[in-house]
Design an enzyme around this catalytic site. Structure first.
Site, PDB file in Angstrom:
ATOM      1  N   SER A  53       0.856  -1.184   0.000  1.00 40.81           N
ATOM      2  CA  SER A  53       0.000   0.000   0.000  1.00 40.81           C
ATOM      3  C   SER A  53       0.895   1.238   0.000  1.00 40.81           C
ATOM      4  O   SER A  53       2.071   1.163  -0.397  1.00 40.81           O
ATOM      5  CB  SER A  53      -0.915  -0.036   1.230  1.00 40.81           C
ATOM      6  OG  SER A  53      -1.901   0.968   1.134  1.00 40.81           O
ATOM      7  N   ASN A  54       0.399   2.349   0.444  1.00 39.16           N
ATOM      8  CA  ASN A  54       1.201   3.577   0.504  1.00 39.16           C
ATOM      9  C   ASN A  54       0.786   4.394   1.713  1.00 39.16           C
ATOM     10  O   ASN A  54      -0.116   4.005   2.454  1.00 39.16           O
ATOM     11  CB  ASN A  54       1.063   4.371  -0.795  1.00 39.16           C
ATOM     12  CG  ASN A  54      -0.390   4.674  -1.091  1.00 39.16           C
ATOM     13  OD1 ASN A  54      -1.040   5.404  -0.357  1.00 39.16           O
ATOM     14  ND2 ASN A  54      -0.924   4.068  -2.152  1.00 39.16           N
ATOM     15  N   ARG A  55       1.424   5.568   1.902  1.00 42.46           N
ATOM     16  CA  ARG A  55       1.233   6.319   3.151  1.00 42.46           C
ATOM     17  C   ARG A  55      -0.012   7.207   3.159  1.00 42.46           C
ATOM     18  O   ARG A  55      -0.263   7.928   4.121  1.00 42.46           O
ATOM     19  CB  ARG A  55       2.469   7.191   3.405  1.00 42.46           C
ATOM     20  CG  ARG A  55       3.690   6.389   3.802  1.00 42.46           C
ATOM     21  CD  ARG A  55       4.931   7.261   3.770  1.00 42.46           C
ATOM     22  NE  ARG A  55       4.735   8.552   4.388  1.00 42.46           N
ATOM     23  CZ  ARG A  55       5.244   9.695   3.944  1.00 42.46           C
ATOM     24  NH1 ARG A  55       5.989   9.694   2.854  1.00 42.46           N
ATOM     25  NH2 ARG A  55       5.012  10.829   4.559  1.00 42.46           N
TER      26      ARG A  55
END
Ligand code: CTP
Length: 405
Positions: free
Chosen positions: A208-210
């Site tokens: 995923s990402n932040r």
């Protein structure tokens, strides 16, 4: 226009204090309830009697005054306020507010204010340009204080420069802009995507990402407050569901694509603020992967680009993308704007600590397909959201005008 609105007007010690009388008169004629708070220096320039007569309310000049029922007057005043306007604001008062000092009635009230604070500076140009004053202003802007820039002209010192209190018309219209929410998106159906997507590797692991969804949720809220019907398609986020917005939760990029396609027909404006994954694992393990004691590698396949797909069949919709960049921000964003057939792109530097993921502020440049580039200062994401809609409304108007011509 301002019926039922309670405004505190702070008056500080600038020669422009006499203009505060005209500000009160104008706010009163728009039906606002105005309460004046004055510093000692402010009273050197204009009397509390003048201000009381014009505002028809008591003027607050002292911190330690009790009301009839033994409550602190200044605390009661600020509780009920819709806006705290400080006009004129000296370099001194701006510095104190930025430092969190509360050593008089005005600064004490600002410290406890929950309402928006609008500051109209007035001072000599050398003071206004002083890096410390500019740093204080920049610091307060990040903390949701709004400013009305002073004007250029002849100053009390005889110098010609920037520092003259903004025109009273401009001050009053800024107050109206804040207190009377525009309903300029009435009739629009806005589809917003927000947050990250998750691409599973096995039942417990994903890439995923932040992204937290803060920007997209702020956009959804802004659209709602301006009268639009709003659909928010959100990846995983712990943010509260915005009021009166249709929220559709998704997990993966494929799910997000499916929901965007299912709902796009109704949308007149689409804003893709989500941080959608570009790749997903080719193989998703049904069982939790076990340690093997060896290095592993994994194959990834590209996921469809939702924005490009809707850009190819955009119809009359306005399509706005985001560009999350870490270098060559503007050129990369312009490339995406063209490549994905967008009307507008919001470029941000996600490597900056005060912008992009996980923070409440953002620093963006908005570029539209007519080549208009607007570089915005660092500001809260909810203000960025409104700026995006200001530009969309403008863009629509411009294009409608050219169709009608
Ligand atoms: N986007 C999308 N579908 C994807 C990936 C991105 O719709 N699978 C959208 C994002 O929501 C954003 C825009 O495309 O509005 C740009 O996303 P960004 O991550 O900045 O760029 P990419 O196009 O993915 O290109 P790159 O990662 O190579 O910079």
């Amino acid at each position: 226009m301002l019926t039922g609105k309670r405004i505190i007007l702070g008056v500080t010690g600038s020669i422009a204090a006499y203009k505060a009388a005209e500000i009160v008169r104008r706010l009163k004629s728009a039906n606002a309830d105005v309460t004046i708070v004055m510093t000692k220096a402010g009273m050197e320039f204009i009397t509390p009697l003048t201000m009381q007569t014009l505002s028809c309310n008591p003027v607050y000049t002292e911190t330690f005054v009790l009301q009839k029922d033994s409550r602190m007057a200044h605390i009661e005043v600020v509780k009920a306020a819709d806006l705290f306007l400080i006009a004129p604001a000296t370099a001194n008062i701006i510095g104190k507010i930025a430092a969190g000092i509360g050593d008089d009635i005005l600064t004490t009230i600002v410290l406890s204010a929950k309402c928006p604070v609008l500051i109209a500076p007035a001072m000599d140009s050398d003071m206004y340009e002083n890096p410390i004053v500019q740093r204080n202003i920049a610091f307060l802007k990040e903390r949701e204080c709004r400013f009305i820039e002073p004007e250029e002209g002849e100053l009390a010192s005889g110098i010609i420069g920037k520092g003259r209190l903004a025109d009273v018309d401009k001050i009053v219209s800024s107050v109206i802009d804040i207190l009377v929410v525009k309903k300029d998106l009435k009739g629009e159906v806005v589809l917003v995507t927000a947050g990250p997507t998750r691409e599973y590797i096995d039942p417990v692991r994903f890439i995923s990402n932040r992204s937290t969804g803060k920007m997209g949720y702020a956009i959804a809220e802004a659209a709602k407050s301006r009268g639009a019907e709003v659909m928010l398609i959100s990846g995983h986020s712990s943010l509260q569901r915005p009021k009166d917005v249709e929220l559709i939760n998704v997990v993966t990029a494929d799910e997000m694509r499916e929901e965007v396609m299912r709902n796009i027909e109704r949308a007149t404006i689409v804003i893709m603020a989500a941080a959608v994954s570009d790749y997903r694992p080719i193989k998703v393990s049904q069982d939790k992967l076990k340690k093997s004691g060896k290095d592993i590698s994994m194959g990834f396949t590209e996921v469809p680009d939702i924005l490009s797909e809707i850009g190819r069949n955009k119809g009359n919709r306005i399509i706005v993308g985001f560009a999350a960049e870490t270098s060559d921000i503007i050129n990369n964003a312009m490339y995406k704007l063209k490549e994905k057939n967008l009307d507008m792109i919001v470029a941000n530097d996600v490597s900056d600590t005060d912008a992009g993921f996980e923070v409440d502020t953002n620093i963006v440049t908005i570029i539209d397909k007519d080549g208009i580039v607007a570089k915005l200062d660092k500001m809260p994401k909810k203000d960025v959201a409104h700026r995006i809609f200001d530009r969309i409304v403008n863009f629509k108007r411009r294009h409608l005008d050219s169709i009608l011509r």
